[in-house]
Scaffold this active site. Structure first.
Site, PDB file in Angstrom:
ATOM      1  N   ARG A  58       0.823  -1.223   0.000  1.00 21.25           N
ATOM      2  CA  ARG A  58       0.000   0.000   0.000  1.00 21.25           C
ATOM      3  C   ARG A  58       0.855   1.271   0.000  1.00 21.25           C
ATOM      4  NH1 ARG A  58      -2.284  -3.553  -1.499  1.00 21.25           N
ATOM      5  NH2 ARG A  58      -4.188  -4.525  -0.743  1.00 21.25           N
ATOM      6  N   SER A  62     -11.260  -0.510   2.831  1.00 25.00           N
ATOM      7  CA  SER A  62     -10.539  -1.141   3.940  1.00 25.00           C
ATOM      8  C   SER A  62      -9.913  -0.078   4.835  1.00 25.00           C
ATOM      9  CB  SER A  62      -9.450  -2.071   3.404  1.00 25.00           C
ATOM     10  OG  SER A  62     -10.018  -3.146   2.700  1.00 25.00           O
ATOM     11  N   GLU A  67      -5.024   2.247   6.840  1.00 32.16           N
ATOM     12  CA  GLU A  67      -4.881   2.218   5.387  1.00 32.16           C
ATOM     13  C   GLU A  67      -5.576   3.434   4.781  1.00 32.16           C
ATOM     14  OE1 GLU A  67      -6.241  -0.605   1.655  1.00 32.16           O
ATOM     15  OE2 GLU A  67      -5.462  -1.563   3.456  1.00 32.16           O
TER      16      GLU A  67
END
Length: 303
Positions: free
Chosen positions: A174, A223, A294
């Site tokens: 990420r 998420s 995230e």
């Protein structure tokens, strides 16, 4: 010290749209957040390069994509918020890949590839966002990430336009390492010739899986927390800590997938972020794991 609001006067003469005190909340998937001091929508690449070159270095710059994986705090965003729209969303099909503008939606790229009989990009249909954001955060889902398919990305910087391959972007989970004030404007994604029927079936499978397991029709941001290293999943840790359905104000941990936070209607950004921090605290106390956000959380909090 909190950055002070800026005026249009500090910006170079742009042909695109420049808006002061621009509302942002309605553009985010959570439907929360305060205004941008200045919102800039460049007319084209030359306009963007001019902005990056001549904007004062002490003016904060925030790049906002599809706003699907972000919490904009209630006090809004200091400095300049940049959004790419017209002129940055083209999708071009090649024999063994797709060249997509940063504003092109991930789902659009997946569908375009499928229609052309190109496989390998089906995972993008499960990512709610745009290609620019996908490159910037090495977005991934259903067993694949951008790093697996990226040939190159073009990055606008104050020094000019760069073309960087996957190795130069130092992709991690990420994360991509962009140049300072770098803005993704275009990317080439590898694909391969495949059976259209099989590719379409894979798209349908991913869509069905998302619909069955995620609150895709809710005001959410995707998420919330990164999966920890190893085989553990964030949602499993959240569930084990008793957080499924937990609420704070009008913010809730999704009953359907507890790594998603939801605005039930009327939540503030502060409610959503505080709920996320409560989840982190409960997971840490229960399992000893410190979950990492995230979802990006940006902007100023209200007093």
């Amino acid at each position: 010290m909190m950055p002070q609001p800026i005026s249009h006067a500090v910006l170079p003469p742009l042909r695109g749209r420049v808006e002061r005190d621009a509302p942002l909340g309605a553009a985010t998937w959570f439907r929360v957040g305060g205004p941008a001091d200045v919102l800039v929508r460049p007319a084209d690449l030359d306009d963007l390069l001019l902005l990056l070159r001549d904007m004062p270095a002490d003016v904060p710059l925030t790049i906002l994509g599809a706003a699907s994986n972000i919490i904009i705090r209630d006090g809004g965003i200091a400095g300049v918020v940049l959004r790419l729209a017209r002129g940055f969303g083209d999708v071009v099909v090649e024999a063994d890949g797709i060249i997509a503008g940063a504003a092109a939606l991930d789902v659009t790229v997946a569908e375009t590839a499928a229609a052309a009989g190109l496989g390998g990009l089906e995972f993008l249909v499960g990512i709610p966002g745009s290609i620019g954001g996908a490159v910037a955060m090495n977005a991934g889902a259903y067993g694949a990430e951008i790093k697996d398919v990226l040939d190159w990305a073009e990055i606008a910087t104050p020094e000019g336009l760069l073309r960087m391959d996957a190795a130069a972007l130092h992709f991690a989970y990420r994360h991509a390492q962009l140049p300072a004030r770098g803005v993704v404007v275009r990317a080439r994604l590898r694909a391969f010739a495949g059976d259209k029927t099989a590719i379409a079936a894979r798209l349908a499978e991913i869509r069905a899986a998302r619909e069955a397991t995620q609150p895709v029709r809710a005001r959410t941001g995707g998420s919330t927390f990164k999966n920890p290293h190893g085989d553990r999943k964030a949602w499993e840790l959240i569930d084990a800590a008793g957080c499924r359905g937990l609420t704070r104000g009008a913010a809730q941990v999704s009953e359907k997938h507890c790594n998603f936070l939801i605005n039930l209607g009327g939540a503030s950004a502060a409610d959503i972020e505080a709920l996320g921090e409560e989840v982190r605290a409960r997971v840490l106390a229960h399992s000893g794991v410190a979950l990492e956000w995230e979802i990006r959380r940006i902007g100023r909090t209200l007093p």
